[in-house]
Design a protein around this motif. Structure first.
Motif, PDB file in Angstrom:
ATOM      1  N   HIS A   1      51.674  -2.796   9.494  1.00  0.00           N
ATOM      2  CA  HIS A   1      50.791  -2.988   8.341  1.00  0.00           C
ATOM      3  C   HIS A   1      51.503  -2.620   7.047  1.00  0.00           C
ATOM      4  CE1 HIS A   1      47.627  -2.474   5.479  1.00  0.00           C
ATOM      5  NE2 HIS A   1      47.462  -1.182   5.685  1.00  0.00           N
ATOM      6  N   MET A   2      52.192  -1.488   7.031  1.00  0.00           N
ATOM      7  CA  MET A   2      52.900  -1.043   5.835  1.00  0.00           C
ATOM      8  C   MET A   2      54.074  -1.966   5.514  1.00  0.00           C
ATOM      9  SD  MET A   2      52.810   3.132   6.176  1.00  0.00           S
ATOM     10  CE  MET A   2      53.386   3.337   4.495  1.00  0.00           C
ATOM     11  N   ARG A   3      54.743  -2.478   6.543  1.00  0.00           N
ATOM     12  CA  ARG A   3      55.856  -3.398   6.298  1.00  0.00           C
ATOM     13  C   ARG A   3      55.349  -4.696   5.658  1.00  0.00           C
ATOM     14  NH1 ARG A   3      58.161  -0.952  11.137  1.00  0.00           N
ATOM     15  NH2 ARG A   3      56.918  -2.310  12.488  1.00  0.00           N
TER      16      ARG A   3
ATOM     17  N   VAL B   1      56.071  -6.311   1.864  1.00  0.00           N
ATOM     18  CA  VAL B   1      56.548  -7.684   1.640  1.00  0.00           C
ATOM     19  C   VAL B   1      55.622  -8.414   0.680  1.00  0.00           C
ATOM     20  CG1 VAL B   1      56.920  -9.926   2.747  1.00  0.00           C
ATOM     21  CG2 VAL B   1      57.727  -7.848   3.861  1.00  0.00           C
ATOM     22  N   ALA B   2      54.322  -8.263   0.867  1.00  0.00           N
ATOM     23  CA  ALA B   2      53.349  -8.943   0.013  1.00  0.00           C
ATOM     24  C   ALA B   2      53.487  -8.495  -1.439  1.00  0.00           C
ATOM     25  CB  ALA B   2      51.930  -8.680   0.513  1.00  0.00           C
ATOM     26  N   LEU B   3      53.731  -7.221  -1.652  1.00  0.00           N
ATOM     27  CA  LEU B   3      53.822  -6.679  -3.008  1.00  0.00           C
ATOM     28  C   LEU B   3      55.227  -6.797  -3.589  1.00  0.00           C
ATOM     29  CD1 LEU B   3      51.657  -3.462  -2.492  1.00  0.00           C
ATOM     30  CD2 LEU B   3      50.960  -5.640  -3.514  1.00  0.00           C
TER      31      LEU B   3
ATOM     32  N   ARG C   1      58.068   2.842   5.134  1.00  0.00           N
ATOM     33  CA  ARG C   1      58.178   3.359   6.500  1.00  0.00           C
ATOM     34  C   ARG C   1      57.219   4.527   6.657  1.00  0.00           C
ATOM     35  NH1 ARG C   1      62.488   1.319   9.206  1.00  0.00           N
ATOM     36  NH2 ARG C   1      64.123   0.312   7.969  1.00  0.00           N
ATOM     37  N   LEU C   2      56.602   4.582   7.822  1.00  0.00           N
ATOM     38  CA  LEU C   2      55.737   5.722   8.101  1.00  0.00           C
ATOM     39  C   LEU C   2      56.586   6.973   8.266  1.00  0.00           C
ATOM     40  CD1 LEU C   2      53.155   4.316  10.666  1.00  0.00           C
ATOM     41  CD2 LEU C   2      52.690   5.053   8.336  1.00  0.00           C
ATOM     42  N   PRO C   3      56.138   8.110   7.752  1.00  0.00           N
ATOM     43  CA  PRO C   3      56.906   9.351   7.964  1.00  0.00           C
ATOM     44  C   PRO C   3      56.965   9.689   9.444  1.00  0.00           C
ATOM     45  CG  PRO C   3      54.720   9.813   7.043  1.00  0.00           C
ATOM     46  CD  PRO C   3      54.903   8.318   6.990  1.00  0.00           C
ATOM     47  N   GLN C   4      58.170   9.948   9.912  1.00  0.00           N
ATOM     48  CA  GLN C   4      58.349  10.289  11.316  1.00  0.00           C
ATOM     49  C   GLN C   4      57.937  11.740  11.553  1.00  0.00           C
ATOM     50  OE1 GLN C   4      59.200   8.152  13.679  1.00  0.00           O
ATOM     51  NE2 GLN C   4      59.277   6.506  12.153  1.00  0.00           N
TER      52      GLN C   4
END
Length: 297
Positions: free
Chosen positions: A238-240, A244-246, A252-255
């Motif tokens: 979702h974040m990726r 891309v859209a923006l 990246r999600l924090p590990q």
């Protein structure tokens, strides 16, 4: 005018008579030829019928050849009907040109196309539909696309071992009523219909759970686990897609930081009077030795 002048010249009369004779001869010749040809064809047909009646083997061979010819003609006609061009076929195609989409949607379409090796034209329709449905349902369209990517990798005919079907892997037998407006359960394999039903199921799950993460847990049907593996995977995608859209650098999600489990220290043995302490065995795996006396060097 004299009587002599009114009489046609003799040469003209002869010419007219010759033309009439020629026409009559041509007509008679055509009639004779046609009559004779028809008679000849009739004779040949009669001879053929007599021969076929007398020779059963010839009759069978003729019937076989005639049947074969008729079958070939029928197959040719059927093939022509199957492969005949249908101008209305384009109406059944779920595809569009990506360049006609808004910039954000076009960026997402081309990125997903490269990542999942799916043609951008059908993806254009799905991306545009996700943005439209997301706006109406107050769902982030990139979340809908992320669920779709994780669930089926954009395969509209995917089916899981438990019977989840289509792009968003909706359990058709559970959500049968949601497909009624689309004509029935087989609409699960129509990409746009499956997307709309899946988005509705996702919206209801998020509303019930009170959060996106909780909604994803309900969506995947996590019972024996907390569903974190699925939630993390969808949220990362979702974040990726959102980045891309923006047009922003990939998020990246924090590990989560790894935690080191340290075993409690082993109590030091008490040495007998005048004796020497010896280690009874190796230290617990992953644990640090509590004192130099407990390690073998």
């Amino acid at each position: 005018m004299t009587a002599h002048d009114a009489t046609p010249p003799e040469s003209t009369s002869r010419a007219v008579a010759s033309i009439k004779t020629a026409v009559a001869d041509a007509y008679q010749g055509f009639f004779d030829i046609t009559h004779n040809s028809l008679a000849l064809l009739g004779t040949l047909a009669a001879v053929a019928l007599i021969t076929l009646s007398a020779r059963a083997d010839l009759r069978a061979s003729a019937e076989e050849q005639l049947l074969g010819w008729l079958l070939e003609r029928q197959e040719a006609a059927t093939a022509d009907a199957v492969y005949t061009a249908e101008p209305s076929a384009i109406d059944r195609v779920t595809a569009a040109q990506p360049d006609e989409l808004p910039k954000q949607q076009a960026n997402v379409t081309y990125w997903l196309s490269r990542k999942y090796r799916v043609a951008p034209e059908p993806l254009s329709v799905l991306v545009a539909e996700a943005f439209e449905v997301g706006e109406k349902a107050k769902l982030d369209p990139t979340l809908i696309l992320a669920v779709m990517a994780v669930e089926s990798r954009f395969n509209p005919f995917a089916q899981s071992p438990v019977g989840a079907q289509g792009l968003m892997q909706v359990l058709t037998r559970v959500h049968t009523d949601k497909y009624n407006d689309f004509g029935g359960q087989l609409a699960a394999f129509d990409p746009v219909s499956n997307l709309r039903v899946g988005a509705r199921v996702l919206q209801e799950a998020i509303k019930r759970a009170g959060s996106v993460e909780g909604g994803l847990r309900l969506y995947v049907g996590a019972v024996t686990t907390d569903g974190s593996w699925y939630i993390n995977k969808v949220m990362a995608e979702h974040m990726r897609i959102q980045s891309v859209a923006l047009g922003k650098p990939m998020q990246r999600l924090p590990q989560p930081r790894p935690t080191t489990v340290v075993a409690p220290a082993t109590p030091a043995p008490v040495a007998p009077p005048g004796g020497e302490i010896e280690a009874e065995g190796p230290a617990t795996p992953g644990a640090l030795p509590s004192s130099p006396a407990l390690s073998r060097s």
